[in-house]
Design a protein around this motif. Sequence first.
Motif, PDB file in Angstrom:
ATOM      1  N   SER A 148       0.740  -1.120  -0.157  1.00 55.03           N
ATOM      2  CA  SER A 148      -0.066   0.087   0.049  1.00 55.03           C
ATOM      3  C   SER A 148       0.819   1.326  -0.118  1.00 55.03           C
ATOM      4  CB  SER A 148      -0.693   0.177   1.213  1.00 55.03           C
ATOM      5  OG  SER A 148      -1.808  -0.930   1.180  1.00 55.03           O
ATOM      6  N   SER A 149       1.953   1.227  -0.608  1.00 56.08           N
ATOM      7  CA  SER A 149       2.835   2.489  -0.595  1.00 56.08           C
ATOM      8  C   SER A 149       3.621   2.709  -1.858  1.00 56.08           C
ATOM      9  CB  SER A 149       3.994   2.294   0.637  1.00 56.08           C
ATOM     10  OG  SER A 149       4.975   3.473   0.227  1.00 56.08           O
ATOM     11  N   SER A 150       3.091   3.601  -2.636  1.00 59.18           N
ATOM     12  CA  SER A 150       3.971   3.829  -3.872  1.00 59.18           C
ATOM     13  C   SER A 150       5.513   4.240  -3.534  1.00 59.18           C
ATOM     14  CB  SER A 150       3.416   4.840  -4.689  1.00 59.18           C
ATOM     15  OG  SER A 150       1.955   5.243  -4.654  1.00 59.18           O
ATOM     16  N   THR A 202      -5.732   7.190  -6.285  1.00 59.49           N
ATOM     17  CA  THR A 202      -6.048   7.874  -5.174  1.00 59.49           C
ATOM     18  C   THR A 202      -7.186   9.004  -5.274  1.00 59.49           C
ATOM     19  OG1 THR A 202      -4.080   7.633  -3.816  1.00 59.49           O
ATOM     20  CG2 THR A 202      -5.294   9.412  -3.188  1.00 59.49           C
ATOM     21  N   ALA A 252       3.127   9.343  -0.337  1.00 62.91           N
ATOM     22  CA  ALA A 252       2.938   8.035  -1.127  1.00 62.91           C
ATOM     23  C   ALA A 252       2.928   6.755  -0.099  1.00 62.91           C
ATOM     24  CB  ALA A 252       4.064   7.761  -2.065  1.00 62.91           C
ATOM     25  N   VAL A 253       2.321   6.949   1.008  1.00 63.03           N
ATOM     26  CA  VAL A 253       2.469   6.049   2.176  1.00 63.03           C
ATOM     27  C   VAL A 253       0.911   5.577   2.435  1.00 63.03           C
ATOM     28  CG1 VAL A 253       4.498   7.009   3.052  1.00 63.03           C
ATOM     29  CG2 VAL A 253       2.051   7.966   3.895  1.00 63.03           C
ATOM     30  N   ALA A 295      -2.678   7.339   3.217  1.00 62.85           N
ATOM     31  CA  ALA A 295      -2.433   8.960   3.015  1.00 62.85           C
ATOM     32  C   ALA A 295      -3.823   9.521   2.322  1.00 62.85           C
ATOM     33  CB  ALA A 295      -1.252   9.268   2.485  1.00 62.85           C
ATOM     34  N   GLY A 296      -4.233   8.972   1.516  1.00 62.56           N
ATOM     35  CA  GLY A 296      -5.421   9.505   0.643  1.00 62.56           C
ATOM     36  C   GLY A 296      -6.557   9.738   1.607  1.00 62.56           C
ATOM     37  N   ASP A 338      -7.087   0.871  -0.379  1.00 60.94           N
ATOM     38  CA  ASP A 338      -5.706   1.653  -0.500  1.00 60.94           C
ATOM     39  C   ASP A 338      -4.702   0.654  -1.307  1.00 60.94           C
ATOM     40  OD1 ASP A 338      -3.714   3.078  -0.109  1.00 60.94           O
ATOM     41  OD2 ASP A 338      -3.429   2.828   2.051  1.00 60.94           O
ATOM     42  N   ARG A 347      -5.829   1.279  -4.822  1.00 58.48           N
ATOM     43  CA  ARG A 347      -5.609   2.071  -5.563  1.00 58.48           C
ATOM     44  C   ARG A 347      -4.066   2.390  -5.710  1.00 58.48           C
ATOM     45  NH1 ARG A 347      -7.996   4.437  -0.163  1.00 58.48           N
ATOM     46  NH2 ARG A 347      -6.276   5.483   0.988  1.00 58.48           N
ATOM     47  N   THR A 348      -3.361   2.048  -4.724  1.00 59.64           N
ATOM     48  CA  THR A 348      -1.892   2.182  -4.881  1.00 59.64           C
ATOM     49  C   THR A 348      -1.192   1.361  -6.258  1.00 59.64           C
ATOM     50  OG1 THR A 348      -1.707   2.470  -2.528  1.00 59.64           O
ATOM     51  CG2 THR A 348       0.524   2.023  -3.718  1.00 59.64           C
ATOM     52  N   ASN A 374      -1.992   3.811  -8.849  1.00 61.15           N
ATOM     53  CA  ASN A 374      -1.084   4.921  -8.689  1.00 61.15           C
ATOM     54  C   ASN A 374       0.417   4.588  -9.408  1.00 61.15           C
ATOM     55  OD1 ASN A 374      -2.862   6.379  -7.423  1.00 61.15           O
ATOM     56  ND2 ASN A 374      -1.943   5.864  -5.245  1.00 61.15           N
TER      57      ASN A 374
HETATM   58  N1  ASP Z   1      -1.357   4.395  -0.307  1.00 56.53           N
HETATM   59  C1  ASP Z   1      -1.421   5.210  -1.417  1.00 56.53           C
HETATM   60  C2  ASP Z   1       0.097   5.148  -2.139  1.00 56.53           C
HETATM   61  O1  ASP Z   1       1.217   5.077  -1.576  1.00 56.53           O
HETATM   62  C3  ASP Z   1      -1.825   6.690  -1.169  1.00 56.53           C
HETATM   63  C4  ASP Z   1      -3.213   6.686  -0.666  1.00 56.53           C
HETATM   64  O2  ASP Z   1      -4.044   6.421  -1.448  1.00 56.53           O
HETATM   65  O3  ASP Z   1      -3.381   6.515   0.592  1.00 56.53           O
HETATM   66  O4  ASP Z   1      -0.112   5.460  -3.438  1.00 56.53           O
END
Ligand code: ASP
Length: 440
Positions: free
Chosen positions: A282-284, A321, A361-362, A365-366, A399, A402-403, A406
């Motif tokens: 879950s972290s870009s 996100t 990007a953690v 965070a979204g 999350d 969506r990551t 991303n």
């Molecule tokens: N976790 C997503 C990312 O790191 C950010 C988010 O949407 O919370 O890209």
Amino acid sequence: MKKLALHWKILIGMLLGLVFGFIMLQVGGRAFTEDWIKPIGSIFVKLLKLIAIPLILASLIKGISDLKDISKFKNIGLKTIGIYIVTTVIAISIGLALVNIIQPGDGVSEETIAKLTETYSENSSVKAKIAEASKQMDTGPLQFLEDMVPDNAFNALSNNKLMLQVIFFAIFLGISMLLIGEKQAKPMKKLFDSLNDIVLKMVDLIMLSAPVAVFALLANVVVSSDDPDILFALLKYAGVVVFGLVLMIVFYCIIVATFTKKNPFWFLKEISPAQLLAFSTSSSAATLPVTMERVEEHIGVDKEVSSFVLPVGATINMDGTSLYQAVAAVFIFQALGLDLTFADQITIVLTALLASIGSAAVPGAGMVMLVIVLESVGLPPELLPIGLALIFAVDRPLDMCRTVVNVTGDATVSMIVAKSVGKLHDPKPKEWDDNYDAVK
Ligand code: ASP
């Protein structure tokens, strides 16, 4: 025997992790998983984060100093930012269209709202997100520019959260290296070229443990997940987000095929290890080193392009996100029986665009930036905890999804920009053991 491809190994690890997690839930093994399994996943994520800053620094300095001509950089920079904004607006529009057509919020019963509010509105994590968002709201309009410029290079390099400052420093250094001339810059260039190759080798080595690490990461996600009844109540909302995210992947495939003439299935296959890691972590930001390695070595994007497009993308381009923020904001209004005008929906497009740029990007965070979107369309502050409580239970699985989008969006844009400046080559994949025989 033919070696099993990395993405299959990672997928098998993920599936086994899910099964193991469910078994542990049944036999009351949550504490065991947290004590003995979770650390394996955490160590893996730490290793990826460990090499992110050296990789951005070395690769961006190498990329820029290879350019020979600064105007090329301006061209790449403007194209990248322009395409990032367009893809994000498309993502938000897809989200808004789906949530308005399917209306997932209308079916949520009073009872479910009451249950979710009771369970989550006092949750410390929900409160922390609202507090964090209000800190961001108090800043001036140019604060983001000010934040991008470091006043101490070593300070910036020592903090993973300051990725944009590292990018700024690397670009500044790279351009200055071009300006002092090739001969003078040579020793420094050699140093960063070599550092870049070394860090990419570190990515290969870390990836050897990826199948085991994703097992641990997913087992832990399962044991720390919420009551399945609550997840079920939010199925329609989650379904809309996931459907929108799938449409985004289809959209990327179409633009890859149209603009680069490459087979989109090949693209997805080559990028898949990064996607699977994005899903598991879950972290870009944590996935960035792997995204860079895949895009450069397996897709053939030149470092001159990827070294800028990918780190910048990991921090500012979050199509998944922004799509989620649009769906979640409208869903919350629908569920609470509040109206949103057409002008409000346009406000959502603009604020979700800015919010996704501002999201770190953690994991999770979204949701912090979602608070800002909700406030911009007039959700009363006392309803904020209730609004977030409505979507909190499914936030982690969404999350993860969506990551993936991303990261895929960043990789797609890097290919398109590379193609447009003639920097998309035939890939030359490197293996971790290319030189192993000589040193073993
Ligand atoms: N976790 C997503 C990312 O790191 C950010 C988010 O949407 O919370 O890209």
